[in-house]
Motif scaffolding. Structure first.
Motif, short mmCIF file in Angstrom:
data_model
loop_
_atom_site.label_atom_id
_atom_site.label_comp_id
_atom_site.label_asym_id
_atom_site.label_seq_id
_atom_site.Cartn_x
_atom_site.Cartn_y
_atom_site.Cartn_z
N LEU A 269 0.87 -1.32 -0.11
CA LEU A 269 0.13 0.05 -0.10
C LEU A 269 0.90 1.24 0.02
N LEU A 270 2.31 1.03 -0.12
CA LEU A 270 3.18 2.22 -0.14
C LEU A 270 3.21 2.97 1.28
N GLU A 271 2.80 2.14 2.27
CA GLU A 271 3.06 2.62 3.52
C GLU A 271 4.41 2.41 4.21
N THR A 272 5.00 3.49 4.85
CA THR A 272 6.32 3.45 5.67
C THR A 272 5.89 2.63 6.85
N GLU A 275 2.60 5.42 10.70
CA GLU A 275 0.84 5.37 10.33
C GLU A 275 0.45 6.59 9.44
N GLY A 276 -0.07 6.41 8.33
CA GLY A 276 -0.62 7.45 7.57
C GLY A 276 0.40 8.46 6.97
N VAL A 277 1.63 7.67 6.84
CA VAL A 277 2.59 8.15 6.03
C VAL A 277 3.10 7.33 4.67
N TYR A 278 3.28 7.84 3.84
CA TYR A 278 3.39 6.80 2.46
C TYR A 278 4.55 7.23 1.56
N ALA A 279 5.31 6.53 1.08
CA ALA A 279 6.50 6.75 0.14
C ALA A 279 6.34 6.51 -1.03
N VAL A 280 6.50 7.38 -2.35
CA VAL A 280 6.28 7.13 -3.54
C VAL A 280 7.46 7.28 -4.65
N ALA A 299 -0.88 6.89 -7.28
CA ALA A 299 -2.26 6.42 -7.35
C ALA A 299 -2.52 5.47 -6.30
N THR A 300 -1.82 4.50 -6.02
CA THR A 300 -2.20 3.53 -4.87
C THR A 300 -1.96 4.30 -3.44
N ALA A 301 -0.84 5.03 -3.36
CA ALA A 301 -0.57 5.91 -2.14
C ALA A 301 -1.82 6.63 -1.69
N ALA A 302 -2.17 7.46 -2.67
CA ALA A 302 -3.38 8.55 -2.56
C ALA A 302 -4.60 7.52 -2.30
N VAL A 303 -4.89 6.68 -2.77
CA VAL A 303 -6.23 5.65 -2.65
C VAL A 303 -5.88 5.13 -1.25
N ALA A 304 -4.63 4.76 -0.88
CA ALA A 304 -4.66 4.31 0.60
C ALA A 304 -4.63 5.29 1.63
N ALA A 305 -4.18 6.42 1.30
CA ALA A 305 -4.26 7.64 2.22
C ALA A 305 -5.82 7.91 2.49
N GLU A 306 -6.40 8.08 1.34
CA GLU A 306 -7.76 8.50 1.37
C GLU A 306 -8.74 7.51 2.23
N ARG A 307 -8.29 6.23 2.29
CA ARG A 307 -8.99 5.14 3.25
C ARG A 307 -8.76 5.30 4.46
#
Length: 407
Positions: A269-272, A275-280, A299-307
């Protein structure tokens, strides 16, 4: 950290293809989204003169493609700020970001899309003569070497393709290659074109060990790796294309886990690790670093972040703000036993005059809360009071036993 300048749902650090795609998806999801980028939006892709493998564009410059990306994001209400992030506090629920200009922002989720930057050889003369003949971007600087002799260091796709572009301006381009004669690290098509270019020459089995010159580049010292001998070659410009390094130095004390090179490992999910932090994009551990793969990351990270944000907002409204104690009931819509238990839980709560508020969490669609509380099986029920964990129910009991646990 000081006073918050502005609060956002989603902040994206970096405005390359990964960051811009994240912004498009964030804006389309009605998230209040900000992109912070320290340079021109588009990043390193702006220096690519010709992109021929991005779906839907048979031939387009990197700059024009990134303009399309940015316009798309702006159409969804995304905000842009040209500034540099210098400090972060990403371990808290409301993440904090401080910029070089002294602005401080908060966000419910953060996507790190800061990309990469040219690797330095750190040889004598390189840093001292940057901007005075030492360069890293042919599109930016090639025209300054009209009719002059230029050296290119490197033999990958970027080095050879940029070298051919420089021949449009320079009198001669000499490429310094580590390998034996005829061996380049670039793709075969570019290699064939380079060998056929009358203005390109190659020095094999060699490396540059010093850039020469007082105020401007006057030459380079080249070392033959097989013989160990060195010689000087006169030139007026040196372009280094020896790879890239992640631009993650500002995250050094952020708590984000990075590998020894500075790349950020993530899950699917591109999660670091936070929690709530992603790297792309190019700053994460990955196999392919191209525009199309960066866009997929975004795209993947933004959808995961939105959820993630949706779950956190629901938790705030239904659990933390609840006047009653909460029964946080985890179930799986595909597991009949967990569904039946939820029905039983509702019956017991009715018999107890609904002294609890029941909040159901479907593990098939909402996994962040399950991870937060270490839920690995269903049904599972936590008793919470203002978000404080009171106890976990034994869900393998009778109706009377369940009622006893809740009295």
């Amino acid at each position: 950290m000081g006073d918050i300048t502005k609060a956002y749902d989603l902040i994206i650090i970096g405005g390359g293809p990964a960051g811009l795609t994240s912004a498009i998806y964030g804006g389309r999801s009605k998230l209040k989204t900000l992109v912070i980028n320290k340079g021109t939006v588009g990043g390193m892709v702006n220096t690519t003169r010709e992109i021929v493998n991005y779906p839907g564009y048979r031939n387009i410059s990197g700059e024009d493609l990134m303009k399309d990306f940015k316009k798309h994001a702006e159409d969804f209400g995304v905000e842009f700020l040209r500034d540099e992030v210098v400090k972060t506090d990403l371990s808290r629920e409301d993440k904090r970001i401080v910029t070089k200009k002294g602005k401080e922002f908060s966000a419910k989720a953060v996507i790190i899309a800061c990309g990469s930057e040219p690797r330095l050889l750190n040889i004598p003369g390189e840093k001292r003569l940057q901007g005075s003949g030492v360069a890293y971007c042919a599109t930016c600087d090639a025209e300054f070497f009209e009719g002059e002799d230029v050296v290119v260091v490197g033999s990958g796709d970027q080095a050879i393709e940029e070298g051919m572009y420089i021949t449009k301006f320079a009198r001669k381009v000499t490429v310094i290659v580590l390998h034996d004669e005829g061996i380049l690290d670039c793709n075969k098509v570019s290699a064939e074109r380079a060998f056929q270019n009358d203005k390109m020459e190659f020095i094999w089995n060699s490396t540059v060990e010093e850039v020469l010159g007082a105020d401007n580049v006057e030459g380079v010292k080249i070392k033959n790796l097989k013989t160990g001998s060195s010689e000087e070659l006169a030139c007026q410009g040196v372009f280094f294309f020896v790879g890239m390094v992640p631009a993650t130095h500002f995250l050094k004390d952020s708590g984000i886990v990075m590998d020894q090179r500075g790349y950020i490992p993530v899950n699917e999910l591109l999660e670091t690790n936070l929690e709530g932090v992603y790297a792309v994009g190019d700053n994460r551990v990955k196999y392919l670093r191209q525009v199309v793969s960066a866009a997929g990351d975004g795209a993947t990270a933004a959808v995961a972040a939105e959820r993630y944000i949706e779950e956190m907002n629901a938790f705030q409204a239904n659990v933390l703000a609840s006047e009653k104690p909460v029964l946080l009931a985890f179930f799986n819509v595909l597991d009949q036993g967990s569904l039946e238990f939820c029905t039983l839980l509702e019956e017991v709560n009715q018999e107890l005059s609904e002294c609890y508020r029941i909040v159901k969490v479907d593990l098939t669609t909402k996994k962040n809360l399950a991870q937060k509380y270490g839920i690995q099986q269903v049904p599972s029920v936590l008793v919470l009071d203002k978000g404080r964990h009171v106890k976990r129910l034994n869900c393998g009991t009778t109706k009377d036993s369940l009622k006893t646990q809740l009295v």
